[in-house]
Design a protein around this motif. Structure first.
Motif, PDB file in Angstrom:
ATOM      1  N   ARG A 122       4.472  -3.192  14.315  1.00  0.00           N
ATOM      2  CA  ARG A 122       3.022  -3.362  14.222  1.00  0.00           C
ATOM      3  C   ARG A 122       2.614  -4.678  14.894  1.00  0.00           C
ATOM      4  O   ARG A 122       2.990  -5.746  14.449  1.00  0.00           O
ATOM      5  CB  ARG A 122       2.599  -3.345  12.767  1.00  0.00           C
ATOM      6  CG  ARG A 122       3.010  -2.035  12.104  1.00  0.00           C
ATOM      7  CD  ARG A 122       2.241  -1.717  10.856  1.00  0.00           C
ATOM      8  NE  ARG A 122       2.781  -0.557  10.195  1.00  0.00           N
ATOM      9  CZ  ARG A 122       2.558   0.692  10.564  1.00  0.00           C
ATOM     10  NH1 ARG A 122       1.811   0.950  11.588  1.00  0.00           N
ATOM     11  NH2 ARG A 122       3.088   1.695   9.892  1.00  0.00           N
TER      12      ARG A 122
ATOM     13  N   ILE B 284       0.804   5.180   5.298  1.00  0.00           N
ATOM     14  CA  ILE B 284      -0.176   5.634   6.272  1.00  0.00           C
ATOM     15  C   ILE B 284       0.242   7.015   6.766  1.00  0.00           C
ATOM     16  O   ILE B 284       1.346   7.187   7.276  1.00  0.00           O
ATOM     17  CB  ILE B 284      -0.270   4.654   7.451  1.00  0.00           C
ATOM     18  CG1 ILE B 284      -0.686   3.268   6.972  1.00  0.00           C
ATOM     19  CG2 ILE B 284      -1.257   5.178   8.500  1.00  0.00           C
ATOM     20  CD1 ILE B 284      -0.543   2.192   8.025  1.00  0.00           C
TER      21      ILE B 284
ATOM     22  N   ARG C 184      -5.501   6.649   4.999  1.00  0.00           N
ATOM     23  CA  ARG C 184      -4.904   5.457   4.408  1.00  0.00           C
ATOM     24  C   ARG C 184      -5.121   5.411   2.943  1.00  0.00           C
ATOM     25  O   ARG C 184      -6.078   5.787   2.401  1.00  0.00           O
ATOM     26  CB  ARG C 184      -5.490   4.214   5.056  1.00  0.00           C
ATOM     27  CG  ARG C 184      -4.724   3.001   4.693  1.00  0.00           C
ATOM     28  CD  ARG C 184      -4.996   1.902   5.659  1.00  0.00           C
ATOM     29  NE  ARG C 184      -4.103   0.831   5.267  1.00  0.00           N
ATOM     30  CZ  ARG C 184      -3.476   0.085   6.104  1.00  0.00           C
ATOM     31  NH1 ARG C 184      -3.627   0.252   7.357  1.00  0.00           N
ATOM     32  NH2 ARG C 184      -2.701  -0.861   5.686  1.00  0.00           N
TER      33      ARG C 184
ATOM     34  N   GLN D 271      -0.789  10.102   9.366  1.00  0.00           N
ATOM     35  CA  GLN D 271      -1.638  10.488  10.486  1.00  0.00           C
ATOM     36  C   GLN D 271      -1.281  11.899  10.930  1.00  0.00           C
ATOM     37  O   GLN D 271      -0.130  12.313  10.847  1.00  0.00           O
ATOM     38  CB  GLN D 271      -1.552   9.499  11.643  1.00  0.00           C
ATOM     39  CG  GLN D 271      -0.292   9.514  12.427  1.00  0.00           C
ATOM     40  CD  GLN D 271      -0.362   8.571  13.634  1.00  0.00           C
ATOM     41  OE1 GLN D 271      -1.426   8.139  14.053  1.00  0.00           O
ATOM     42  NE2 GLN D 271       0.780   8.250  14.177  1.00  0.00           N
TER      43      GLN D 271
ATOM     44  N   ARG E 142      -6.060   8.951  11.037  1.00  0.00           N
ATOM     45  CA  ARG E 142      -5.245   8.193  10.087  1.00  0.00           C
ATOM     46  C   ARG E 142      -5.852   8.262   8.695  1.00  0.00           C
ATOM     47  O   ARG E 142      -7.013   7.922   8.510  1.00  0.00           O
ATOM     48  CB  ARG E 142      -5.172   6.720  10.495  1.00  0.00           C
ATOM     49  CG  ARG E 142      -4.378   6.436  11.700  1.00  0.00           C
ATOM     50  CD  ARG E 142      -4.589   5.005  12.190  1.00  0.00           C
ATOM     51  NE  ARG E 142      -4.465   4.012  11.157  1.00  0.00           N
ATOM     52  CZ  ARG E 142      -3.417   3.195  11.005  1.00  0.00           C
ATOM     53  NH1 ARG E 142      -2.413   3.310  11.826  1.00  0.00           N
ATOM     54  NH2 ARG E 142      -3.394   2.306  10.064  1.00  0.00           N
TER      55      ARG E 142
ATOM     56  N   LYS F 120      -4.702   1.791  17.834  1.00  0.00           N
ATOM     57  CA  LYS F 120      -5.802   1.985  16.876  1.00  0.00           C
ATOM     58  C   LYS F 120      -7.126   1.850  17.612  1.00  0.00           C
ATOM     59  O   LYS F 120      -7.592   0.746  17.877  1.00  0.00           O
ATOM     60  CB  LYS F 120      -5.727   0.955  15.758  1.00  0.00           C
ATOM     61  CG  LYS F 120      -4.602   1.163  14.806  1.00  0.00           C
ATOM     62  CD  LYS F 120      -4.751   0.222  13.631  1.00  0.00           C
ATOM     63  CE  LYS F 120      -3.452  -0.479  13.384  1.00  0.00           C
ATOM     64  NZ  LYS F 120      -3.516  -1.492  12.346  1.00  0.00           N
TER      65      LYS F 120
ATOM     66  N   HIS G  85      -9.853   4.805  11.670  1.00  0.00           N
ATOM     67  CA  HIS G  85      -9.145   6.036  11.299  1.00  0.00           C
ATOM     68  C   HIS G  85      -8.694   6.861  12.509  1.00  0.00           C
ATOM     69  O   HIS G  85      -8.222   7.983  12.330  1.00  0.00           O
ATOM     70  CB  HIS G  85     -10.023   6.917  10.403  1.00  0.00           C
ATOM     71  CG  HIS G  85     -10.206   6.356   9.031  1.00  0.00           C
ATOM     72  ND1 HIS G  85      -9.204   6.354   8.086  1.00  0.00           N
ATOM     73  CD2 HIS G  85     -11.273   5.763   8.450  1.00  0.00           C
ATOM     74  CE1 HIS G  85      -9.652   5.798   6.981  1.00  0.00           C
ATOM     75  NE2 HIS G  85     -10.900   5.430   7.168  1.00  0.00           N
TER      76      HIS G  85
ATOM     77  N   HIS H  13       0.840  -1.193   0.000  1.00  0.00           N
ATOM     78  CA  HIS H  13       0.000   0.000   0.000  1.00  0.00           C
ATOM     79  C   HIS H  13       0.877   1.246   0.000  1.00  0.00           C
ATOM     80  O   HIS H  13       2.060   1.215   0.285  1.00  0.00           O
ATOM     81  CB  HIS H  13      -0.969  -0.003   1.181  1.00  0.00           C
ATOM     82  CG  HIS H  13      -0.294  -0.020   2.517  1.00  0.00           C
ATOM     83  ND1 HIS H  13       0.278   1.091   3.067  1.00  0.00           N
ATOM     84  CD2 HIS H  13      -0.119  -1.006   3.409  1.00  0.00           C
ATOM     85  CE1 HIS H  13       0.788   0.796   4.232  1.00  0.00           C
ATOM     86  NE2 HIS H  13       0.568  -0.483   4.469  1.00  0.00           N
TER      87      HIS H  13
END
Length: 185
Positions: free
Chosen positions: A102, A35, A185, A37, A183, A147, A151, A32
């Motif tokens: 993570r 990210i 994405r 934020q 967040r 999290k 978001h 991806h």
């Protein structure tokens, strides 16, 4: 018996079929775009300036990070000049790399940053007259992003800063922040 022309045509269909089936594979999730934020929080700083008496000063922090998988970049703007017991505040504007571990909804991270530190002095009895307002600063730090929702992250963060050019012995504040971020994405 197949002639050369038929063999080339069959080979072309086999290669084309292989390319189409290879193209239909799913793209790995780790590719991806990253990210981003952006958040804000409440900060408290433990200053080591003796004239202030090792008091805690408090204020706000605005922060942003952009991560590609585990490696990213973070910017922190600490404004710890809002609640100052002796009218002495410290602001810092720092940028640098961070590494994120993570672990499901938990994202602990470590970071190294450099930038600018500024003092805010409204009392002439603090003996820094003639000193510049801005100094080179660097920090080592880390924290935890959690999290809360897809978001929304909540954060606990601590920085150990060093301002080596501040007066004779430098300044080494610790800045702790609790905040929340959105967040993208």
């Amino acid at each position: 018996m197949l002639n050369l022309r038929h063999s080339a045509l069959v080979l072309a269909f086999v290669v084309a079929g292989g390319m189409l089936s290879g193209h239909a594979q799913a793209i790995p999730t780790a590719t991806h775009g990253g990210i981003l934020q952006v958040g804000a929080g409440f900060s408290t700083s433990k200053t080591d300036l003796m004239d202030v008496g090792n008091k805690n000063i408090q204020g706000l922090t605005i922060y942003s990070s952009f991560d590609l998988v585990n490696l990213g970049l973070e910017a922190d703007l600490h404004f710890t000049n809002i609640v100052t017991p002796k009218d002495f505040g410290e602001n810092s504007f720092l940028l640098g790399p961070r590494y994120v571990f993570r672990l499901g909804r938990f994202e602990p991270y470590v970071k190294v940053q450099a930038g600018l530190g500024q003092v805010r002095n409204d009392e002439p009895w603090i003996h820094i007259q003639g000193a510049p307002d801005s100094y080179f600063a660097y920090a080592f730090g880390g924290g935890l992003d959690f999290k809360l929702r897809h978001h929304i992250n909540v954060r606990a963060d601590i920085d150990s800063q060093s301002w080596p050019g501040f007066l004779k012995h430098g300044l080494t504040p610790y800045v702790a922040t609790v905040g929340a971020a959105y967040r993208f994405r």
